[in-house]
Design a protein around this motif. Structure first.
Motif, PDB file in Angstrom:
ATOM      1  N   LYS A  67      -8.353  -5.737  -5.837  1.00 24.36           N
ATOM      2  CA  LYS A  67      -9.471  -4.843  -5.526  1.00 24.36           C
ATOM      3  C   LYS A  67      -8.988  -3.523  -4.937  1.00 24.36           C
ATOM      4  O   LYS A  67      -9.572  -2.458  -5.186  1.00 24.36           O
ATOM      5  CB  LYS A  67     -10.421  -5.519  -4.521  1.00 24.36           C
ATOM      6  CG  LYS A  67     -11.338  -6.573  -5.124  1.00 24.36           C
ATOM      7  CD  LYS A  67     -12.274  -7.108  -4.044  1.00 24.36           C
ATOM      8  CE  LYS A  67     -13.227  -8.152  -4.591  1.00 24.36           C
ATOM      9  NZ  LYS A  67     -14.127  -8.680  -3.529  1.00 24.36           N
ATOM     10  N   GLN A  68      -7.911  -3.597  -4.179  1.00 20.81           N
ATOM     11  CA  GLN A  68      -7.366  -2.396  -3.544  1.00 20.81           C
ATOM     12  C   GLN A  68      -6.476  -1.580  -4.479  1.00 20.81           C
ATOM     13  O   GLN A  68      -5.927  -0.559  -4.065  1.00 20.81           O
ATOM     14  CB  GLN A  68      -6.584  -2.788  -2.294  1.00 20.81           C
ATOM     15  CG  GLN A  68      -7.445  -3.404  -1.190  1.00 20.81           C
ATOM     16  CD  GLN A  68      -6.617  -3.863   0.001  1.00 20.81           C
ATOM     17  OE1 GLN A  68      -5.967  -3.056   0.673  1.00 20.81           O
ATOM     18  NE2 GLN A  68      -6.635  -5.155   0.280  1.00 20.81           N
ATOM     19  N   ASP A 123      -8.000  -9.676  -3.121  1.00 22.52           N
ATOM     20  CA  ASP A 123      -8.180  -8.458  -2.325  1.00 22.52           C
ATOM     21  C   ASP A 123      -7.154  -7.391  -2.712  1.00 22.52           C
ATOM     22  O   ASP A 123      -7.474  -6.190  -2.747  1.00 22.52           O
ATOM     23  CB  ASP A 123      -8.054  -8.780  -0.835  1.00 22.52           C
ATOM     24  CG  ASP A 123      -9.229  -9.607  -0.314  1.00 22.52           C
ATOM     25  OD1 ASP A 123     -10.281  -9.634  -0.977  1.00 22.52           O
ATOM     26  OD2 ASP A 123      -9.076 -10.242   0.749  1.00 22.52           O
ATOM     27  N   MET A 124      -5.918  -7.813  -2.991  1.00 18.56           N
ATOM     28  CA  MET A 124      -4.888  -6.856  -3.425  1.00 18.56           C
ATOM     29  C   MET A 124      -5.298  -6.161  -4.720  1.00 18.56           C
ATOM     30  O   MET A 124      -5.122  -4.949  -4.872  1.00 18.56           O
ATOM     31  CB  MET A 124      -3.559  -7.589  -3.634  1.00 18.56           C
ATOM     32  CG  MET A 124      -2.895  -8.096  -2.370  1.00 18.56           C
ATOM     33  SD  MET A 124      -1.431  -9.108  -2.809  1.00 18.56           S
ATOM     34  CE  MET A 124      -0.824  -9.526  -1.178  1.00 18.56           C
ATOM     35  N   LYS A 174       0.835  -1.214   0.000  1.00 17.72           N
ATOM     36  CA  LYS A 174       0.000   0.000   0.000  1.00 17.72           C
ATOM     37  C   LYS A 174       0.866   1.259   0.000  1.00 17.72           C
ATOM     38  O   LYS A 174       0.553   2.239  -0.689  1.00 17.72           O
ATOM     39  CB  LYS A 174      -0.921  -0.002   1.224  1.00 17.72           C
ATOM     40  CG  LYS A 174      -1.976  -1.097   1.209  1.00 17.72           C
ATOM     41  CD  LYS A 174      -2.797  -1.086   2.498  1.00 17.72           C
ATOM     42  CE  LYS A 174      -3.863  -2.156   2.503  1.00 17.72           C
ATOM     43  NZ  LYS A 174      -4.639  -2.174   3.776  1.00 17.72           N
TER      44      LYS A 174
END
Length: 540
Positions: free
Chosen positions: A306-307, A303-304, A246
């Motif tokens: 999606k982020q 999930d990665m 992130k």
């Protein structure tokens, strides 16, 4: 690792898949099919591998470890002494060879002084045919189907009916290389035991491997960018790793954490403690695809994505090779998964101080995850059957000659040629001239000495050596390495496509995570269960 370049694991597996997908008909047409389903797993498990007898022609600056890390060298030894009293092929007129190459195809020997000197050193006219790595499986099929076999040939793995093809067409090398017999060929005996496992067929040695480092793909990081952004370059758990991703992602600056779905799934499997392709801890082989930790890793990648942590072109780049490296070297991705030799490729392109290899942490913390072990070899070379004792032994000795290690005159000549013509010395390293680069015949894809780190700058080699020593201390091996599955040889690419496609579909939201359960069922019914049973029989 400067002298060790070549395809990544992704490229090599793709070449192997091409064989599995298309080679069955021509191979079977040239071999008797009466024993096509013969199970050789039990005899293979009892094969006597060459006795390992390490040779050190020149002392390394950083030693190898008993667990399998490579030695490191800060400079290349000057004025090395010859290791052979006479050319290995002395008395023979010519030897025909075909093998895959991942380097530029050099000029023919009539216009190539390097090739002419290679012939002189070998002691015979080397009639070499080169095929680019991606084209080689098809080239090999054509040779098999036509019966026009050279004396030495690269053998693609997997090959349908491999035991039968080996037995019918290629020489049993067990009398020369099994056990202590290998000591007659000291530089072949210098190849680590792990690299020989893939050379077994029909319960004996049928090939000579191209040795490679034991760890599978490192997770490379742009440490310069991570440091500039004030992020943590050494995460100690999955949550810290996710935070790093992130912290480095900024779409407005065209920068993302990663781009390779399959690579990230593999590194997360390591963090979660999933099996390395297969698990046989109970004596029965079970696939990592059926392990819940693999499904968990795939959900984490989803999930990665999606982020927004993956490059926007990751869906197409995952299945390619060049874009992933270009994203990394340009700074559009901060991490990438690649073969260990890429460390030197990246270092030469953008600077060694900008690149490092991470050590995957355990998911919940508590130390290093077990890094997956690879095959220990990149390819195999076989000798045609029926050449007679004299020529067969001479060809084994030629392969022995090609394995002479750093610190021998043979290593210098085959890697760099003649000083002043093919190379000059620069910063302690022989560096190819324009002529040398153009004429080099890259024979490392026939076979080679065990891999090393460097020669190179002390700081660089020390950093690489530290990573290899750390991850090899507790490598997690793939128990199927060195075991033959007829189903894998025939359906390997089909089965791989099932799981590869599904990972992309789930990662990019085209299918729910629950779809993976159906994929595993399809994989098992299409051949996965049969493959597991074939591997399991080899341990019975």
């Amino acid at each position: 690792m400067a002298s060790q370049t070549g395809p990544s694991r992704r490229t090599f597996l793709a070449a192997g898949s091409a064989v599995a997908a298309g080679a069955a008909v021509p191979l079977l047409s040239s071999c008797s099919t009466s024993s096509a389903t013969k199970d050789t797993s039990a005899s293979d498990a009892k094969a006597e591998l060459p006795t390992y007898a390490p040779v050190t022609a020149v002392r390394p600056d950083l030693p190898a470890s008993p667990q399998g890390s490579m030695p490191g060298y800060f400079s290349y030894p000057r004025n090395p002494k010859p290791a052979f009293p006479k050319p290995p092929l002395e008395g023979l007129d010519e030897v025909s060879i075909i093998y895959p190459t991942y380097s530029a195809v050099p000029p023919k020997p009539g216009n190539n002084a390097f090739w002419q000197r290679l012939n002189k050193g070998a002691g015979a006219d080397l009639k070499i045919t080169l095929a680019t790595g991606g084209d080689y499986p098809t080239k090999f099929q054509t040779l098999i189907a036509g019966g026009d076999l050279p004396d030495l040939a690269g053998f693609p793995v997997p090959t349908p009916d491999q035991p039968q093809v080996m037995s019918r067409l290629f020489a049993d090398l067990g009398p020369y290389l099994s056990g202590d017999a290998a000591k007659e060929f000291p530089y072949l005996a210098n190849i680590p035991t792990a690299s020989w496992k893939t050379a077994v067929a029909n319960g004996t040695i049928y090939a000579v491997p191209q040795p490679r480092a034991l760890p599978s793909n490192p997770l490379f990081a742009r440490v310069d960018l991570i440091q500039q952004l004030g992020a943590n370059p050494e995460p100690k758990s999955y949550q810290e790793f996710l935070q790093l991703m992130k912290d480095v992602t900024d779409p407005k600056k065209s920068r993302w954490a990663f781009a390779d779905v399959w690579g990230m799934v593999t590194h997360l499997q390591m963090m979660l403690g999933a099996p390395n392709v297969w698990d046989n801890s109970t004596g029965t082989f079970t696939s990592t695809w059926a392990d819940e930790r693999t499904k968990q890793a795939l959900g984490m990648v989803r999930d990665m994505v999606k982020q927004g942590l993956f490059h926007p072109d990751a869906a197409s780049a995952t299945a390619q090779f060049t874009p992933l490296r270009e994203y990394f070297t340009s700074g559009r991705t901060v991490m990438t998964s690649d073969g260990y030799a890429a460390w030197d490729i990246f270092g030469r392109q953008i600077g060694y101080d900008k690149v490092a290899a991470m050590v995957e942490p355990k998911h919940d913390g508590g130390g290093d995850a077990r890094h997956f072990g690879g095959t220990g070899s990149q390819g195999l070379t076989v000798i045609r059957k029926g050449l007679g004792e004299k020529k067969t032994r001479a060809l084994v000795n030629l392969l022995n000659w090609l394995c002479a290690p750093i610190g021998t005159q043979e290593h210098l000549y085959r890697k760099f040629g003649v000083e002043g013509t093919d190379f000059t010395w620069k910063d302690g390293m022989p560096t190819l001239t324009a002529k040398g680069s153009r004429e080099l015949v890259d024979v490392q894809y026939i076979t080679d000495a065990p891999t090393i780190l460097g020669p190179g700058q002390k700081a660089t080699v020390t950093t690489q050596h530290a990573w290899h020593t750390r991850v090899t201390a507790n490598l997690l091996p793939n128990p199927a390495v060195g075991r033959y599955s007829d189903t894998n040889s025939r359906k390997g690419s089909q089965l791989k496509k099932i799981t590869d496609d599904a990972q992309l579909d789930i990662a990019f939201g085209r299918q729910p995570l629950s779809h993976w359960d159906d994929v595993v069922k399809q994989w098992r019914s299409t051949g996965g269960d049969k493959m597991a049973a074939e591997y399991s029989r080899s341990t019975a």
